[in-house]
Scaffold this motif. Structure first.
Motif, PDB file in Angstrom:
ATOM      1  N   THR A 101       0.849  -1.187   0.000  1.00 10.26           N
ATOM      2  CA  THR A 101       0.000   0.000   0.000  1.00 10.26           C
ATOM      3  C   THR A 101       0.882   1.234   0.000  1.00 10.26           C
ATOM      4  OG1 THR A 101      -0.154   0.117   2.411  1.00 10.26           O
ATOM      5  CG2 THR A 101      -1.812  -1.200   1.272  1.00 10.26           C
ATOM      6  N   ALA A 102       0.403   2.279  -0.650  1.00  7.96           N
ATOM      7  CA  ALA A 102       1.147   3.544  -0.699  1.00  7.96           C
ATOM      8  C   ALA A 102       0.141   4.678  -0.867  1.00  7.96           C
ATOM      9  CB  ALA A 102       2.135   3.537  -1.862  1.00  7.96           C
ATOM     10  N   ALA A 103       0.527   5.851  -0.394  1.00  2.74           N
ATOM     11  CA  ALA A 103      -0.317   7.034  -0.543  1.00  2.74           C
ATOM     12  C   ALA A 103       0.573   8.239  -0.784  1.00  2.74           C
ATOM     13  CB  ALA A 103      -1.153   7.243   0.714  1.00  2.74           C
ATOM     14  N   ASP A 104       0.052   9.203  -1.561  1.00  9.06           N
ATOM     15  CA  ASP A 104       0.841  10.415  -1.815  1.00  9.06           C
ATOM     16  C   ASP A 104       0.027  11.698  -1.650  1.00  9.06           C
ATOM     17  OD1 ASP A 104      -0.732  10.663  -4.073  1.00  9.06           O
ATOM     18  OD2 ASP A 104       0.927  10.616  -5.488  1.00  9.06           O
ATOM     19  N   GLY A 105      -1.126  11.626  -1.023  1.00  7.07           N
ATOM     20  CA  GLY A 105      -1.957  12.811  -0.836  1.00  7.07           C
ATOM     21  C   GLY A 105      -3.024  12.977  -1.897  1.00  7.07           C
ATOM     22  N   THR A 106      -2.795  12.428  -3.075  1.00  4.93           N
ATOM     23  CA  THR A 106      -3.805  12.490  -4.132  1.00  4.93           C
ATOM     24  C   THR A 106      -4.359  11.120  -4.480  1.00  4.93           C
ATOM     25  OG1 THR A 106      -2.154  12.297  -5.891  1.00  4.93           O
ATOM     26  CG2 THR A 106      -2.731  14.527  -5.172  1.00  4.93           C
ATOM     27  N   LEU A 107      -3.652  10.069  -4.074  1.00  2.00           N
ATOM     28  CA  LEU A 107      -4.041   8.713  -4.424  1.00  2.00           C
ATOM     29  C   LEU A 107      -3.599   7.754  -3.322  1.00  2.00           C
ATOM     30  CD1 LEU A 107      -5.033   6.656  -6.680  1.00  2.00           C
ATOM     31  CD2 LEU A 107      -2.625   6.528  -7.345  1.00  2.00           C
ATOM     32  N   ASP A 108      -4.505   6.866  -2.927  1.00  2.00           N
ATOM     33  CA  ASP A 108      -4.154   5.719  -2.096  1.00  2.00           C
ATOM     34  C   ASP A 108      -4.131   4.526  -3.039  1.00  2.00           C
ATOM     35  OD1 ASP A 108      -4.149   7.189   0.280  1.00  2.00           O
ATOM     36  OD2 ASP A 108      -6.291   6.888   0.564  1.00  2.00           O
ATOM     37  N   LEU A 109      -3.031   3.784  -3.033  1.00  2.00           N
ATOM     38  CA  LEU A 109      -2.847   2.676  -3.960  1.00  2.00           C
ATOM     39  C   LEU A 109      -2.626   1.389  -3.178  1.00  2.00           C
ATOM     40  CD1 LEU A 109      -2.403   1.797  -6.949  1.00  2.00           C
ATOM     41  CD2 LEU A 109       0.029   2.261  -6.577  1.00  2.00           C
ATOM     42  N   ARG A 134      10.624  -8.712  -6.424  1.00  2.00           N
ATOM     43  CA  ARG A 134       9.709  -7.911  -7.243  1.00  2.00           C
ATOM     44  C   ARG A 134       8.305  -8.425  -6.952  1.00  2.00           C
ATOM     45  NH1 ARG A 134      12.518 -10.489 -11.764  1.00  2.00           N
ATOM     46  NH2 ARG A 134      13.449  -8.444 -12.101  1.00  2.00           N
ATOM     47  N   ILE A 135       7.359  -7.517  -6.967  1.00  2.00           N
ATOM     48  CA  ILE A 135       5.968  -7.918  -6.777  1.00  2.00           C
ATOM     49  C   ILE A 135       5.340  -8.075  -8.149  1.00  2.00           C
ATOM     50  CG2 ILE A 135       3.707  -7.278  -5.862  1.00  2.00           C
ATOM     51  CD1 ILE A 135       5.167  -5.721  -3.677  1.00  2.00           C
ATOM     52  N   VAL A 136       4.905  -9.288  -8.454  1.00  2.00           N
ATOM     53  CA  VAL A 136       4.192  -9.560  -9.697  1.00  2.00           C
ATOM     54  C   VAL A 136       2.718  -9.285  -9.394  1.00  2.00           C
ATOM     55  CG1 VAL A 136       3.623 -11.290 -11.426  1.00  2.00           C
ATOM     56  CG2 VAL A 136       5.894 -11.289 -10.361  1.00  2.00           C
ATOM     57  N   PRO A 137       2.177  -8.186  -9.913  1.00  2.00           N
ATOM     58  CA  PRO A 137       0.829  -7.780  -9.510  1.00  2.00           C
ATOM     59  C   PRO A 137      -0.261  -8.676 -10.095  1.00  2.00           C
ATOM     60  CG  PRO A 137       1.670  -6.283 -11.165  1.00  2.00           C
ATOM     61  CD  PRO A 137       2.782  -7.239 -10.838  1.00  2.00           C
ATOM     62  N   ALA A 138      -1.297  -8.905  -9.291  1.00  2.00           N
ATOM     63  CA  ALA A 138      -2.499  -9.601  -9.746  1.00  2.00           C
ATOM     64  C   ALA A 138      -3.648  -8.609  -9.868  1.00  2.00           C
ATOM     65  CB  ALA A 138      -2.869 -10.719  -8.770  1.00  2.00           C
ATOM     66  N   ARG A 139      -3.753  -7.698  -8.871  1.00  2.00           N
ATOM     67  CA  ARG A 139      -4.796  -6.680  -8.824  1.00  2.00           C
ATOM     68  C   ARG A 139      -4.229  -5.429  -8.184  1.00  2.00           C
ATOM     69  NH1 ARG A 139      -7.105 -11.122  -7.793  1.00  2.00           N
ATOM     70  NH2 ARG A 139      -6.555 -11.355  -5.620  1.00  2.00           N
ATOM     71  N   ALA A 140      -4.825  -4.312  -8.528  1.00  2.00           N
ATOM     72  CA  ALA A 140      -4.477  -3.056  -7.856  1.00  2.00           C
ATOM     73  C   ALA A 140      -5.748  -2.232  -7.721  1.00  2.00           C
ATOM     74  CB  ALA A 140      -3.421  -2.288  -8.649  1.00  2.00           C
ATOM     75  N   PHE A 141      -5.774  -1.439  -6.673  1.00  2.00           N
ATOM     76  CA  PHE A 141      -6.908  -0.569  -6.404  1.00  2.00           C
ATOM     77  C   PHE A 141      -6.369   0.832  -6.146  1.00  2.00           C
ATOM     78  CE2 PHE A 141      -7.722  -4.817  -4.901  1.00  2.00           C
ATOM     79  CZ  PHE A 141      -8.950  -5.125  -5.447  1.00  2.00           C
ATOM     80  N   GLY A 142      -6.997   1.816  -6.735  1.00  2.00           N
ATOM     81  CA  GLY A 142      -6.621   3.199  -6.498  1.00  2.00           C
ATOM     82  C   GLY A 142      -7.817   3.969  -5.966  1.00  2.00           C
ATOM     83  N   TYR A 143      -7.591   4.740  -4.921  1.00  2.00           N
ATOM     84  CA  TYR A 143      -8.650   5.521  -4.295  1.00  2.00           C
ATOM     85  C   TYR A 143      -8.234   6.981  -4.285  1.00  2.00           C
ATOM     86  CZ  TYR A 143      -9.854   0.847  -2.733  1.00  2.00           C
ATOM     87  OH  TYR A 143     -10.157  -0.485  -2.705  1.00  2.00           O
ATOM     88  N   GLY A 144      -9.087   7.837  -4.809  1.00  2.00           N
ATOM     89  CA  GLY A 144      -8.796   9.260  -4.840  1.00  2.00           C
ATOM     90  C   GLY A 144      -8.940   9.901  -3.472  1.00  2.00           C
ATOM     91  N   ALA A 145      -8.266  11.020  -3.287  1.00  2.00           N
ATOM     92  CA  ALA A 145      -8.295  11.735  -2.004  1.00  2.00           C
ATOM     93  C   ALA A 145      -9.692  12.259  -1.688  1.00  2.00           C
ATOM     94  CB  ALA A 145      -7.288  12.882  -2.029  1.00  2.00           C
ATOM     95  N   ASP A 146     -10.541  12.387  -2.700  1.00  2.00           N
ATOM     96  CA  ASP A 146     -11.894  12.899  -2.464  1.00  2.00           C
ATOM     97  C   ASP A 146     -12.800  11.873  -1.781  1.00  2.00           C
ATOM     98  OD1 ASP A 146     -12.422  11.062  -4.491  1.00  2.00           O
ATOM     99  OD2 ASP A 146     -13.019  12.568  -5.962  1.00  2.00           O
ATOM    100  N   GLY A 147     -12.348  10.615  -1.703  1.00  2.00           N
ATOM    101  CA  GLY A 147     -13.157   9.573  -1.087  1.00  2.00           C
ATOM    102  C   GLY A 147     -14.257   9.040  -1.979  1.00  2.00           C
ATOM    103  N   LEU A 148     -14.376   9.576  -3.179  1.00  2.00           N
ATOM    104  CA  LEU A 148     -15.439   9.172  -4.091  1.00  2.00           C
ATOM    105  C   LEU A 148     -14.913   8.428  -5.318  1.00  2.00           C
ATOM    106  CD1 LEU A 148     -17.443  12.523  -4.019  1.00  2.00           C
ATOM    107  CD2 LEU A 148     -17.909  10.440  -2.698  1.00  2.00           C
ATOM    108  N   THR A 149     -13.648   8.604  -5.630  1.00  2.00           N
ATOM    109  CA  THR A 149     -13.057   8.052  -6.836  1.00  2.00           C
ATOM    110  C   THR A 149     -12.341   6.741  -6.514  1.00  2.00           C
ATOM    111  OG1 THR A 149     -12.657  10.308  -7.579  1.00  2.00           O
ATOM    112  CG2 THR A 149     -11.538   8.552  -8.777  1.00  2.00           C
ATOM    113  N   ALA A 150     -12.658   5.712  -7.276  1.00  2.00           N
ATOM    114  CA  ALA A 150     -11.984   4.426  -7.083  1.00  2.00           C
ATOM    115  C   ALA A 150     -11.799   3.759  -8.437  1.00  2.00           C
ATOM    116  CB  ALA A 150     -12.788   3.530  -6.158  1.00  2.00           C
TER     117      ALA A 150
END
Length: 122
Positions: free
Chosen positions: A38-46, A98-114
């Motif tokens: 998991t990571a976050a940068d203020g505009t996106l939670d990933l 290395r992480i071989v991704p299966a799925r990813a989710f992104g959430y916007g800082a507005d709480g409404l965008t996914a």
């Protein structure tokens, strides 16, 4: 479940990280390679779900180490398929994953965008 902070880098198109071979993290990954980053940068939670795969080929190791040097200024040497911190007492060994991704989710800082991404094996 085992959760710890990581200092990830991006190399070969995927997130990568280090772990000492005898650490709880490495032992858990040897038993079950599934992981979540998991990571976050203020505009996106990933959130990235996938499998951690040990990087053992010398070219791959060098690309990951180049990314660590560029991002964190951390310079490690390569010996016998592992990385070593020669500037620390005892030159501790670090395995690279290395992480071989299966799925990813992104959430916007507005709480409404996914957004959800799925990755297929090639």
């Amino acid at each position: 479940p085992h959760a710890v902070p990581l200092l990830p880098v991006w190399a070969d198109g995927v997130p990568c990280f280090t772990s000492r071979p005898r650490s709880r993290k490495s032992r858990n990954l040897a038993h079950d390679p599934r992981c979540v980053l998991t990571a976050a940068d203020g505009t996106l939670d990933l959130v990235i779900e996938g499998e951690a795969v040990r990087v053992t080929d010398e070219d791959g190791i060098r690309r990951v180490l180049d990314a660590f040097k560029a991002k964190y200024g951390w310079e490690l040497s390569v010996r016998d398929g592992s990385a070593f911190a020669d500037d620390l007492p005892g030159s501790p060994e670090y395995g690279l994953y290395r992480i071989v991704p299966a799925r990813a989710f992104g959430y916007g800082a507005d709480g409404l965008t996914a957004t959800r991404w799925r990755f297929e094996e090639e």
